[in-house]
Design an enzyme around this catalytic site. Structure first.
Site, PDB file in Angstrom:
ATOM      1  CE  LYS A 196       0.776   0.652   4.588  1.00  0.00           C
ATOM      2  NZ  LYS A 196       1.264   1.840   5.298  1.00  0.00           N
ATOM      3  CB  THR A 253      -1.216   4.504   3.496  1.00  0.00           C
ATOM      4  OG1 THR A 253      -1.336   3.684   4.656  1.00  0.00           O
ATOM      5  CG2 THR A 253       0.240   4.867   3.313  1.00  0.00           C
TER       6      THR A 253
END
Length: 338
Positions: A196, A253
């Site tokens: 990610k 994120t």
């Protein structure tokens, strides 16, 4: 019952997790190699380099002596950047052998080792003999340290092939603002946590170039597809990637200014060089290193990861960011389900 817990790594996430455990009534020793940082934590109960305007629990004790932190610990939580994880795990392994201890090992590291492409739990298992530890549990999910510090409602995953170990971590960490779920898919949890960060760099680039929500949503969605492809190629459960350690961690994120990976991408999108961005960030940008490892893995396994490849070209082949994004849009059209 109060447990003695050693936390290795006093960056933003390590120190806040240590504080959370102290709030939960555990006996916590926080280790850092930086003696000045330890002094400030013990005297002023602050960690200003990593977390501003925050007071740590008086009961939380810091030390620069790893043996003092680990001695008698029933649980050891490792929160070290991927680059230093093997070294710290090796020292821990030797200490545990010397002390004759077998603690439960928990880690919150998000990345892949360069050249070997090993996941954090694999590195830890190689450095700490099975006779000197219990299970290895992954703690992962959408959890910025800054938000946990202010008691923002947070949910994460404790993943372990032995669900008893995951349930033990669940009980230690859970409270009225921090909720822990369990999962037995360590591979999926670790691939989701690592990859990610690549997408977050891409999302930051998109923002830095001046694109808006449509572009961001497309990048995150197609980025999740790439994460799932690579993880499944290594045996992960595809459903893990629609959970907290997959899409949950990806959302937080890739959309928040608290994310150093997003901030790095944003600055790259605005025309700054990677060297300047890394020098000025002050903390490790895991996604930069993970991009290289994931790109090389995808080439070895013949897994299609065009977003990862484009970001790799920006970071390591000095490709212009606008050209890289335009190239993604100009690829041959295909089915969403491929």
């Amino acid at each position: 019952m109060k447990k003695k817990i050693a936390v290795l790594g006093a960056g933003s996430w390590g120190s806040i997790l240590a504080n959370l455990l102290a709030e939960n009534g555990q006996d916590v020793r926080l280790w850092s190699h930086n003696e000045e940082q330890v002094k400030i934590l013990n005297i002023r109960h602050e960690n200003p380099k990593y977390i501003t305007d925050f007071k740590f629990e008086d009961e939380l004790k810091a030390t620069s002596d790893m043996e003092a932190a680990v001695k008698g610990a029933q649980v050891v939580l490792i929160v070290i950047p991927t680059k230093g994880l093997r070294e710290v795990s090796g020292k821990l392994g030797k200490l545990l052998a010397k002390l004759g201890q077998q603690p439960l090992i928990v880690h919150a590291t998000k990345g892949l080792e360069q050249n070997t492409y090993k996941r954090p739990s694999e590195m830890i298992a190689e450095e700490i003999d099975a006779d000197n530890r219990q299970a290895i549990v992954v703690l992962s999910g959408p959890s910025h340290a800054e938000d946990v510090a202010r008691h923002d409602l947070t949910s994460v995953t404790a993943a372990c092939t032995d669900l008893i170990g995951a349930q033990h971590v669940q009980a230690l960490f859970s409270n009225d603002y921090f909720r822990v779920y369990t999962n037995d898919d360590v591979i999926g949890a670790e691939f989701g946590a690592a990859l990610k960060n690549i997408v977050a760099i891409g999302a930051g680039i998109i923002h830095g170039l001046g694109y808006h929500d449509n572009a961001k949503a497309a990048l995150i969605t197609r980025g999740l597809t790439e994460i799932r492809r690579l993880g499944v190629a290594f045996g992960a459960n595809p459903f893990t990637f629609v959970g907290l350690s997959g899409v949950g961690d990806l959302i937080v994120t890739a959309t928040s200014t608290n994310s150093r990976n997003w901030r790095a991408g944003n600055e790259l999108g605005q025309g700054r060089s990677l060297d300047d961005v890394m020098e000025n960030m002050g903390m490790v940008i895991e996604g930069v290193y993970t991009t290289k490892a994931a790109y090389e893995l995808s080439q070895q396994r013949h897994v299609k990861m065009p977003i990862t490849e484009s970001i790799y070209q920006v970071l390591y082949e000095h490709k212009d960011v606008k050209v890289a994004i335009d190239g993604l849009m100009q690829r041959e059209v295909t089915s969403e389900l491929e």
